[in-house]
Structure formats: structure tokens, C-alpha cells
Design a protein around this motif. Structure first.
Motif, mmCIF file in Angstrom:
data_model
loop_
_atom_site.group_PDB
_atom_site.id
_atom_site.type_symbol
_atom_site.label_atom_id
_atom_site.label_comp_id
_atom_site.label_asym_id
_atom_site.label_seq_id
_atom_site.Cartn_x
_atom_site.Cartn_y
_atom_site.Cartn_z
ATOM 1 N N TYR A 16 0.857 -1.195 0.000
ATOM 2 C CA TYR A 16 0.000 0.000 0.000
ATOM 3 C C TYR A 16 0.886 1.236 0.000
ATOM 4 O O TYR A 16 0.737 2.136 -0.809
ATOM 5 C CB TYR A 16 -0.907 -0.028 1.227
ATOM 6 C CG TYR A 16 -1.955 1.053 1.252
ATOM 7 C CD1 TYR A 16 -3.168 0.882 0.585
ATOM 8 C CD2 TYR A 16 -1.751 2.242 1.948
ATOM 9 C CE1 TYR A 16 -4.136 1.872 0.612
ATOM 10 C CE2 TYR A 16 -2.712 3.232 1.971
ATOM 11 C CZ TYR A 16 -3.908 3.047 1.308
ATOM 12 O OH TYR A 16 -4.878 4.034 1.326
ATOM 13 N N CYS A 17 1.836 1.251 0.920
ATOM 14 C CA CYS A 17 2.816 2.336 0.986
ATOM 15 C C CYS A 17 3.956 1.909 1.924
ATOM 16 O O CYS A 17 3.710 1.669 3.107
ATOM 17 C CB CYS A 17 2.170 3.616 1.499
ATOM 18 S SG CYS A 17 3.385 4.951 1.688
ATOM 19 N N ARG A 19 6.094 3.481 3.438
ATOM 20 C CA ARG A 19 6.298 4.353 4.602
ATOM 21 C C ARG A 19 5.619 3.807 5.857
ATOM 22 O O ARG A 19 6.043 4.089 6.975
ATOM 23 C CB ARG A 19 5.724 5.737 4.313
ATOM 24 C CG ARG A 19 6.787 6.693 3.919
ATOM 25 C CD ARG A 19 6.278 8.101 3.957
ATOM 26 N NE ARG A 19 7.136 8.902 3.111
ATOM 27 C CZ ARG A 19 6.986 10.175 2.905
ATOM 28 N NH1 ARG A 19 5.977 10.809 3.466
ATOM 29 N NH2 ARG A 19 7.816 10.847 2.141
ATOM 30 N N ILE A 20 4.559 3.058 5.660
ATOM 31 C CA ILE A 20 3.839 2.507 6.819
ATOM 32 C C ILE A 20 4.763 1.569 7.604
ATOM 33 O O ILE A 20 4.721 1.520 8.835
ATOM 34 C CB ILE A 20 2.527 1.807 6.373
ATOM 35 C CG1 ILE A 20 1.612 2.840 5.735
ATOM 36 C CG2 ILE A 20 1.848 1.102 7.540
ATOM 37 C CD1 ILE A 20 0.304 2.300 5.175
ATOM 38 N N PHE A 23 6.949 3.705 9.735
ATOM 39 C CA PHE A 23 6.239 4.209 10.920
ATOM 40 C C PHE A 23 5.859 3.093 11.896
ATOM 41 O O PHE A 23 5.418 3.361 13.004
ATOM 42 C CB PHE A 23 4.970 4.958 10.494
ATOM 43 C CG PHE A 23 5.239 6.285 9.836
ATOM 44 C CD1 PHE A 23 6.160 7.171 10.372
ATOM 45 C CD2 PHE A 23 4.567 6.656 8.679
ATOM 46 C CE1 PHE A 23 6.419 8.396 9.771
ATOM 47 C CE2 PHE A 23 4.808 7.878 8.077
ATOM 48 C CZ PHE A 23 5.742 8.752 8.618
ATOM 49 N N VAL A 172 7.169 9.313 -0.807
ATOM 50 C CA VAL A 172 5.718 9.356 -0.630
ATOM 51 C C VAL A 172 5.051 8.370 -1.598
ATOM 52 O O VAL A 172 5.592 8.081 -2.676
ATOM 53 C CB VAL A 172 5.223 10.814 -0.848
ATOM 54 C CG1 VAL A 172 5.360 11.227 -2.293
ATOM 55 C CG2 VAL A 172 3.825 11.018 -0.379
ATOM 56 N N SER A 173 3.903 7.810 -1.180
ATOM 57 C CA SER A 173 3.197 6.832 -2.006
ATOM 58 C C SER A 173 2.947 7.394 -3.408
ATOM 59 O O SER A 173 2.575 8.547 -3.570
ATOM 60 C CB SER A 173 1.858 6.473 -1.356
ATOM 61 O OG SER A 173 1.084 5.721 -2.242
ATOM 62 N N ARG A 178 -4.258 7.340 -2.006
ATOM 63 C CA ARG A 178 -4.190 6.471 -0.819
ATOM 64 C C ARG A 178 -3.991 7.289 0.458
ATOM 65 O O ARG A 178 -4.402 6.873 1.533
ATOM 66 C CB ARG A 178 -3.033 5.494 -0.953
ATOM 67 C CG ARG A 178 -3.294 4.475 -2.018
ATOM 68 C CD ARG A 178 -2.134 3.561 -2.197
ATOM 69 N NE ARG A 178 -2.445 2.625 -3.256
ATOM 70 C CZ ARG A 178 -1.596 1.753 -3.755
ATOM 71 N NH1 ARG A 178 -0.368 1.701 -3.294
ATOM 72 N NH2 ARG A 178 -1.961 0.946 -4.707
ATOM 73 N N CYS A 179 -3.334 8.422 0.332
ATOM 74 C CA CYS A 179 -3.010 9.220 1.526
ATOM 75 C C CYS A 179 -4.292 9.701 2.223
ATOM 76 O O CYS A 179 -4.312 9.824 3.449
ATOM 77 C CB CYS A 179 -2.145 10.417 1.148
ATOM 78 S SG CYS A 179 -0.587 9.934 0.354
ATOM 79 N N CYS A 182 -5.380 7.261 4.787
ATOM 80 C CA CYS A 182 -4.278 6.637 5.525
ATOM 81 C C CYS A 182 -4.247 7.061 6.996
ATOM 82 O O CYS A 182 -4.365 8.246 7.323
ATOM 83 C CB CYS A 182 -2.950 6.991 4.858
ATOM 84 S SG CYS A 182 -1.556 6.234 5.686
ATOM 85 N N TYR A 184 -1.747 7.140 8.842
ATOM 86 C CA TYR A 184 -0.468 7.787 9.191
ATOM 87 C C TYR A 184 -0.329 9.175 8.572
ATOM 88 O O TYR A 184 0.748 9.758 8.606
ATOM 89 C CB TYR A 184 0.699 6.907 8.728
ATOM 90 C CG TYR A 184 0.757 5.592 9.460
ATOM 91 C CD1 TYR A 184 1.409 5.490 10.679
ATOM 92 C CD2 TYR A 184 0.121 4.480 8.954
ATOM 93 C CE1 TYR A 184 1.442 4.291 11.377
ATOM 94 C CE2 TYR A 184 0.145 3.272 9.635
ATOM 95 C CZ TYR A 184 0.807 3.195 10.842
ATOM 96 O OH TYR A 184 0.828 2.009 11.531
ATOM 97 N N LYS A 185 -1.431 9.653 7.997
ATOM 98 C CA LYS A 185 -1.407 10.913 7.252
ATOM 99 C C LYS A 185 -0.792 12.059 8.064
ATOM 100 O O LYS A 185 -0.028 12.875 7.539
ATOM 101 C CB LYS A 185 -2.845 11.258 6.859
ATOM 102 C CG LYS A 185 -2.959 12.276 5.762
ATOM 103 C CD LYS A 185 -4.409 12.380 5.406
ATOM 104 C CE LYS A 185 -4.719 13.710 4.780
ATOM 105 N NZ LYS A 185 -6.146 13.924 4.704
ATOM 106 N N CYS A 188 3.004 12.396 7.811
ATOM 107 C CA CYS A 188 3.649 12.642 6.518
ATOM 108 C C CYS A 188 3.500 14.116 6.186
ATOM 109 O O CYS A 188 2.464 14.543 5.671
ATOM 110 C CB CYS A 188 3.000 11.782 5.440
ATOM 111 S SG CYS A 188 3.514 10.076 5.551
ATOM 112 N N VAL A 191 2.612 15.295 2.370
ATOM 113 C CA VAL A 191 1.403 14.982 1.590
ATOM 114 C C VAL A 191 0.363 16.069 1.873
ATOM 115 O O VAL A 191 0.370 16.676 2.933
ATOM 116 C CB VAL A 191 0.811 13.582 1.915
ATOM 117 C CG1 VAL A 191 1.825 12.500 1.650
ATOM 118 C CG2 VAL A 191 0.277 13.499 3.323
HETATM 119 S S1 SF4 Z 1 -0.061 9.410 4.161
HETATM 120 FE FE1 SF4 Z 1 2.115 8.842 4.204
HETATM 121 S S2 SF4 Z 1 2.146 6.725 4.931
HETATM 122 FE FE2 SF4 Z 1 0.065 7.182 4.271
HETATM 123 S S3 SF4 Z 1 -0.056 6.513 2.140
HETATM 124 FE FE3 SF4 Z 1 0.478 8.678 2.098
HETATM 125 S S4 SF4 Z 1 2.739 8.710 2.042
HETATM 126 FE FE4 SF4 Z 1 2.108 6.666 2.690
#
Ligand code: SF4
Length: 192
Positions: A16-17, A19-20, A23, A172-173, A178-179, A182, A184-185, A188, A191
Motif C-alpha cells: 500500500y505504501c 512508509r507505513i 512508521f 511518498v506513495s 491512498r493518503c 491513511c 499515518y497521514k 507525513c 502529503v
Molecule cells: S499518508 Fe504517508 S504513509 Fe500514508 S499513504 Fe500517504 S505517504 Fe504513505
């Protein structure tokens, strides 16, 4: 540094991304569940309850035994997860992952394959593939654990471990859509 035991959901999240994963393991932060996730969780529980009463025909089986919420762990794979269900029939056992979506995404496919590998270790017998159960349509999608699919699943685990080891902060994804959903927004900064 000891390699962490990965969770099956890490494979889904990595696709998915990436970065998750950062984190989760490198700089752990508290995640905030989005409303969409809360609804998904409820649908999941409801499906598990109803599934016990359903026939096995939607999986193409006449007779069999179902096992729900099975914890699976493999020290060989360095992987663990809780599988929604597996069905044991005369020709083998098949993992089933419930998904609250109309169409399985690539990350769902590799999550299911990771469960397939884990179930094999758990039962100590070959598992040929498994099913994604699509909650809204009540359809099932069979995913075969081909040698290529198995290899790619293991490669994904290797890539996740490498990210953790190198403490690499991924870009970044690529799918910015998707952000929006998300959890975890907030962490980031780059974004929108
Ligand atoms: S908000 Fe950050 S962790 Fe979430 S999908 Fe976007 S880049 Fe990835």
C-alpha cells in the motif's frame, strides 16, 4: 540488530505504501484509525459470525471443517498472523481472508499468499492456495500459490526487512489518493 518477526499485514501495508513499515518499525508512531477502518472491522466480525452458518459451496467444497481466527507463527519464515478462517477438506486445507471490498487489490493477494505459506508450516503439509472472501458481494476469489507467487511473497518480506535494517524513509506513495484514507497521514508532512 535482531530481525523482527513480521506480521502478515506488513506485506499488505508495504504494498500500500512502504512508509507505513517505517512508521511501524523504524520510528513507531501511534496510528489513528479512520472511520472507513472502523466500519471495515465491524463488517469483518459480522462476516465471521455468519460464515459459521454458511455452506461451503461458495468455495467449491461439499464437506469440510472450518477453523476461525487461527494464530499462525513460523520461526522459519520469521512471520506471524491471525488468519480469519481456514477450511480443511479431503483434498487439503485452504486459508480464507475476509475483505471488505468488491475487488481484491494486489496487496490483498500477497497477504493471502503469506497466510498460505504460514498455514503450510502450521499444518506441516502443502497448501496449494487460498481464497479471498469479498464481504459486499459474498463472492470468493481463488489465489493459487504458484512457485512464482511464493517467491515474490518471500522477496517482499526481504524488502521489508531491508527497509527496517537500513532505517530507510521511503518516498511518498505513488498513488496520492491512498493518503486520504491513511491512518499515518498526520506524520507525513509532505502529503497534501
Ligand atoms: S499518508 Fe504517508 S504513509 Fe500514508 S499513504 Fe500517504 S505517504 Fe504513505
Amino acid at each position: 540488530m535482531m530481525e523482527p518477526i513480521l506480521k502478515v499485514s506488513d506485506i499488505k501495508q508495504y504494498l500500500y505504501c512502504p512508509r507505513i513499515i517505517y512508521f511501524t518499525y523504524v520510528l513507531p508512531v501511534e496510528k489513528r484509525a479512520t472511520p472507513k477502518m472502523e466500519i471495515g472491522k465491524e463488517e469483518h466480525l459480522k462476516t465471521a459470525r455468519l460464515e459459521g452458518r454458511r455452506r461451503l459451496r461458495s468455495y467449491g467444497f461439499e464437506e469440510g471443517k472450518r477453523f476461525f481466527n487461527v494464530y499462525l507463527f513460523s520461526s522459519r519464515l520469521g512471520l506471524e498472523g491471525v488468519l480469519d478462517m481456514y477450511v480443511a477438506v479431503s483434498r487439503g486445507s485452504f486459508p480464507v481472508d475476509f475483505k471488505n471490498t468488491y475487488r481484491p487489490a494486489v496487496n490483498h493477494k500477497y497477504q493471502l499468499l503469506a497466510y498460505t505459506l504460514l498455514l503450510e508450516d502450521h499444518l506441516r503439509q502443502p497448501v496449494r492456495g487460498g481464497f479471498i472472501y469479498l464481504i459486499p458481494s459474498r463472492h470468493t476469489v481463488y489465489i493459487e500459490a504458484t512457485p512464482e507467487a511464493r517467491l515474490y511473497t518471500k522477496r517482499l518480506m526481504g524488502a521489508i526487512r531491508s527497509l527496517i535494517r537500513r532505517e530507510h524513509f521511503p518516498a511518498v506513495s505513488r498513488s496520492r489518493g491512498r493518503c486520504a484514507d491513511c491512518e499515518y497521514k498526520n506524520y507525513c508532512g509532505d502529503v497534501g
